[in-house]
Design a protein around this motif. Sequence first.
Motif, PDB file in Angstrom:
ATOM      1  N   GLU A 295       2.729 -13.306 -37.743  1.00 18.39           N
ATOM      2  CA  GLU A 295       2.328 -13.943 -39.009  1.00 18.39           C
ATOM      3  C   GLU A 295       2.553 -15.459 -38.976  1.00 18.39           C
ATOM      4  O   GLU A 295       1.702 -16.235 -39.403  1.00 18.39           O
ATOM      5  CB  GLU A 295       3.087 -13.324 -40.185  1.00 18.39           C
ATOM      6  N   GLU A 296       3.681 -15.867 -38.463  1.00 15.90           N
ATOM      7  CA  GLU A 296       3.987 -17.302 -38.372  1.00 15.90           C
ATOM      8  C   GLU A 296       2.942 -18.033 -37.519  1.00 15.90           C
ATOM      9  O   GLU A 296       2.551 -19.153 -37.817  1.00 15.90           O
ATOM     10  CB  GLU A 296       5.386 -17.484 -37.774  1.00 15.90           C
ATOM     11  N   GLU A 297       2.481 -17.377 -36.447  1.00 12.48           N
ATOM     12  CA  GLU A 297       1.488 -17.987 -35.562  1.00 12.48           C
ATOM     13  C   GLU A 297       0.100 -18.017 -36.204  1.00 12.48           C
ATOM     14  O   GLU A 297      -0.672 -18.951 -35.988  1.00 12.48           O
ATOM     15  CB  GLU A 297       1.418 -17.215 -34.241  1.00 12.48           C
ATOM     16  N   ILE A 298      -0.196 -17.006 -36.980  1.00 12.94           N
ATOM     17  CA  ILE A 298      -1.496 -16.932 -37.659  1.00 12.94           C
ATOM     18  C   ILE A 298      -1.596 -17.993 -38.749  1.00 12.94           C
ATOM     19  O   ILE A 298      -2.670 -18.532 -39.011  1.00 12.94           O
ATOM     20  CB  ILE A 298      -1.717 -15.512 -38.224  1.00 12.94           C
ATOM     21  N   ASN A 299      -0.465 -18.323 -39.377  1.00 12.25           N
ATOM     22  CA  ASN A 299      -0.455 -19.251 -40.507  1.00 12.25           C
ATOM     23  C   ASN A 299      -0.195 -20.713 -40.143  1.00 12.25           C
ATOM     24  O   ASN A 299      -0.382 -21.586 -40.979  1.00 12.25           O
ATOM     25  CB  ASN A 299       0.591 -18.804 -41.535  1.00 12.25           C
ATOM     26  N   ASN A 300       0.259 -20.983 -38.913  1.00 12.72           N
ATOM     27  CA  ASN A 300       0.627 -22.346 -38.528  1.00 12.72           C
ATOM     28  C   ASN A 300       0.024 -22.726 -37.178  1.00 12.72           C
ATOM     29  O   ASN A 300       0.098 -21.951 -36.226  1.00 12.72           O
ATOM     30  CB  ASN A 300       2.154 -22.478 -38.428  1.00 12.72           C
ATOM     31  N   ARG A 301      -0.546 -23.914 -37.139  1.00 10.53           N
ATOM     32  CA  ARG A 301      -1.065 -24.421 -35.867  1.00 10.53           C
ATOM     33  C   ARG A 301       0.089 -24.657 -34.896  1.00 10.53           C
ATOM     34  O   ARG A 301       1.183 -25.022 -35.297  1.00 10.53           O
ATOM     35  CB  ARG A 301      -1.808 -25.740 -36.076  1.00 10.53           C
ATOM     36  N   GLN A 302      -0.214 -24.470 -33.622  1.00  8.90           N
ATOM     37  CA  GLN A 302       0.759 -24.727 -32.568  1.00  8.90           C
ATOM     38  C   GLN A 302       0.120 -25.606 -31.501  1.00  8.90           C
ATOM     39  O   GLN A 302      -1.102 -25.636 -31.357  1.00  8.90           O
ATOM     40  CB  GLN A 302       1.188 -23.412 -31.898  1.00  8.90           C
TER      41      GLN A 302
END
Length: 123
Positions: A26-33
């Motif tokens: 979820e954190e990766e889906i919601n935030n650019r990296q």
Amino acid sequence: MERMEPGMARIRIKDLRLRTFIGIKEEEINNRQDVLINASILYPAEMAVAINEIEHALNYRTITKAIISHVESNRFALLERLTQEVLDIVMQHEQVRYAEVEVDKPHALRFSESVSITLSAQR
């Protein structure tokens, strides 16, 4: 890495750092990296060497702009898919004889600087 033959040029795009949505948590889906892209591209450069005009060279600026646009405007669940799509962009250019693309995902593992996937293609 593909062996160089006479008349071939190798273009290296080094450490292209972009931000995109990559991952399945979820954190990766919601935030650019950040991702770090490296590409090695072989193409026949005899005409570029002889004539010294951009029309006879493989335009690495055009390729890089296409990579930036695609990576930053899409979402990817897997590093493998992102790497393949970048490789596909490079291989769209008929002059390319061989290309290798490596995409790093910094800090993907707790005690590791990064995790990377490398894919290649040739014609």
